[in-house]
Design an enzyme around this catalytic site. Structure first.
Site, mmCIF file in Angstrom:
data_model
loop_
_atom_site.group_PDB
_atom_site.id
_atom_site.type_symbol
_atom_site.label_atom_id
_atom_site.label_comp_id
_atom_site.label_asym_id
_atom_site.label_seq_id
_atom_site.Cartn_x
_atom_site.Cartn_y
_atom_site.Cartn_z
ATOM 1 N N HIS A 97 -7.258 -5.892 -0.948
ATOM 2 C CA HIS A 97 -6.136 -4.957 -0.914
ATOM 3 C C HIS A 97 -4.842 -5.736 -0.755
ATOM 4 O O HIS A 97 -4.481 -6.164 0.334
ATOM 5 C CB HIS A 97 -6.335 -3.984 0.245
ATOM 6 C CG HIS A 97 -5.380 -2.831 0.249
ATOM 7 N ND1 HIS A 97 -4.942 -2.202 -0.893
ATOM 8 C CD2 HIS A 97 -4.767 -2.177 1.279
ATOM 9 C CE1 HIS A 97 -4.119 -1.221 -0.579
ATOM 10 N NE2 HIS A 97 -3.991 -1.186 0.725
ATOM 11 N N SER A 153 0.840 -1.188 0.000
ATOM 12 C CA SER A 153 0.000 0.000 0.000
ATOM 13 C C SER A 153 0.886 1.253 0.000
ATOM 14 O O SER A 153 1.730 1.389 -0.873
ATOM 15 C CB SER A 153 -0.968 -0.049 1.197
ATOM 16 O OG SER A 153 -2.002 0.889 1.065
ATOM 17 N N ASP A 186 -8.344 -4.469 -6.429
ATOM 18 C CA ASP A 186 -7.904 -3.729 -5.239
ATOM 19 C C ASP A 186 -8.746 -2.465 -5.065
ATOM 20 O O ASP A 186 -8.816 -1.629 -5.962
ATOM 21 C CB ASP A 186 -6.433 -3.353 -5.373
ATOM 22 C CG ASP A 186 -5.806 -2.951 -4.052
ATOM 23 O OD1 ASP A 186 -6.412 -2.124 -3.328
ATOM 24 O OD2 ASP A 186 -4.726 -3.463 -3.727
#
Length: 514
Positions: free
Chosen positions: A483, A234, A453
């Site tokens: 994610h 991320s 995602d």
């Protein structure tokens, strides 16, 4: 509400439960894996760092828990790294950074593998033990190492307001409909920034992603590694890209998973997320047999009703507001495992009970049953507002709202308004429009994109690979949900990542895992 680019799928799932030398076809030899031994560091020290910092030895000891955070089980060790407060004056004041590691379990050790789990603002010290099971195949040959970046948790973490003030702010309308609501929204944003400045002091101007990337290079040196081997998830992918730009010759084996789009500015990130969460919501709705357009319209209608009249909950004195409901919808979209919880919570809300959506929102906001809140969003805001130069005005936001709402009838208005409030009247100027991640001369970096995602949409992975540069960014696609890709159920992804990290085998650029 908080920006949504934060946390990994693992963190989201946990919240639900509680509420360089690499070349394609490498033979597997580790000729430049980057570690010379466990004694005094012999790798090149970061430029300009005083000898007192360059020669420091980490005093690893068993991690000590606190009342809020018990010591992790297993052979985890913690230490403190001393780093310059201001990298422009590395000989000046210093700060302490909290580190955690578990030493490699096998004899053919490659070196340290650094992890950043996202945010910005996520605690690596608390996350690393939880994630160790996911990367157990890597532990034999790597020391698993993570840390709390500057301004986060045990590394001089920043708390911008107290628990009562945080709860009071939940009543502020994040999609203001009147001039009075707009003023209240912007005042709350301004007050938050003032609280951060008061709490952080001089640190406020020294918690940027660039600062943390420089901390990483000092960490590499003190750990004794010639190259930095890194696993970024991320926001951790942006940090990895910035590190590669600053130190291309020190890039070892680097994985970027759930990739932040480095070409997007503040408005672009918000629009990307609106698109990503709407796409995930559409996939969820299809899985329940609903038409996505109709299902989204029903959820948007629910949110509109909550804007006028919040729902009662089983939590004494608390109601489910529109903003809390939206946050509760967001959390289970981070992982397909959360979809059943979303189904149940939406059904309960339609029946007039906001308790389940409130519990999901509390998981995202790190609120425990006693009413205490975590500070991830505080650190996230301080870091991102120092990184981002853009400060969209109220007028600019109003003009963009129709476009955002067209992208997503559920999330568009929230993320559009967020661009005006997130860094409103921020006490410190931002540093750039977009981060610089070009890394000519670096070893191949594996960029992993997941087509489903929600928080870091797939398109950003391709842009990251392109901006890293030719022969540097290597793209791996997973046609999945949630994610992040590694450890999410794809043997194809996991084997490709493991082969790269353990043997130096770089997959073909453009490889797709179904």
């Amino acid at each position: 509400m908080a920006r949504l680019v934060r946390w990994t799928a693992l963190t989201a799932a946990a919240a639900l439960l509680t509420t360089a030398g690499c070349s394609s076809g490498s033979s597997g030899e580790d000729k430049d894996a980057g570690r010379t031994g466990s004694g005094r560091p012999s790798a090149a020290a970061p430029s300009g760092v005083p000898e007192s910092l360059a020669s420091q030895t980490l005093d690893w000891d068993r991690c000590k828990g606190t009342a809020d955070s018990p010591a992790p089980d297993g052979d985890w060790q913690c230490a403190t790294l001393e780093a310059p407060l201001d990298w422009a004056e590395p000989g000046g004041e210093t700060i302490d950074l909290a580190l955690i590691r578990a030493k490699a379990t096998g004899d053919e050790r490659i070196g340290s593998l650094l992890f950043n789990f996202g945010g910005p603002g996520g605690s690596g010290v608390s996350m690393m033990p939880s994630y160790a099971g996911t990367v157990s195949s890597l532990h034999e040959r790597y020391d698993l190492v993570s840390w709390d970046p500057r301004g986060v948790a045990a590394s001089e973490g920043i708390r911008c307001r107290g628990d009562e003030a945080i709860e009071d702010a939940e009543s502020v309308d994040s999609t203001p409909d009147t001039a009075t609501e707009e003023q209240a929204y912007l005042k709350d944003a301004s007050d938050f920034g003032k609280g951060c400045e008061k709490a952080a002091g001089k640190l406020m101007a020294h918690v940027s992603t660039t600062d943390t990337a420089r901390d990483m290079d000092l960490m590499r040196h003190v750990l004794g590694d010639e190259k930095t081997h890194y696993f970024g998830i991320s926001y951790g992918t942006e940090l990895g890209g910035v590190y590669a730009h600053l130190f291309p010759q020190r890039v070892g084996r680097v994985i970027l998973d759930a990739v932040v789009d480095p070409s997007a500015d503040t408005m672009g990130h918000a629009e990307n997320q609106a698109r990503g969460f709407q796409r995930a919501l559409d996939d969820y709705l299809e899985s329940t047999g609903k038409d996505p357009e109709q299902g989204s319209r029903e959820i948007a209608d629910l949110l509109e009703r909550l804007d006028a009249e919040p729902l009662p909950t089983s939590s004494p004195g608390r109601k489910l507001t529109q903003t809390l409901a939206l946050t509760g919808i967001v959390l289970p979209l981070y992982s397909k495992d959360g979809w059943p919880a979303l189904t149940s919570a939406l059904a309960a809300a339609e029946e007039g009970d906001g308790s389940e959506l409130l519990a999901l929102a509390d998981g995202y906001n790190e609120r425990d049953p006693s009413g205490r809140y975590g500070t991830t969003t505080h650190s996230q805001r301080v870091i991102s507002c120092l990184d981002d130069k853009q400060r969209p005005t109220l007028e600019e936001t109003r003009k963009l709202l129709p476009r955002f709402e067209k992208v997503s009838p559920v999330f568009g208005a929230f993320l559009g308004w967020d661009t005006a409030g997130w860094c409103h009247e921020w006490p410190v100027a931002g540093q750039h429009q977009t981060p610089e991640v070009s890394a000519p001369g670096a070893a191949p970096i594996l960029v992993v994109g997941n087509t489903g995602d929600p928080a870091t949409p797939y398109e950003g992975a391709r842009r990251m690979a392109d901006e890293l540069g030719k022969d540097v960014g290597v793209m791996l696609t997973w046609k999945g949900e949630g994610h992040g890709a590694y450890g999410s159920g794809s043997d194809c992804v996991d084997s490709a990542v493991d082969a790269y990290l353990l043997k130096g085998t770089v997959p073909e650029d453009g490889k797709v895992c179904s």
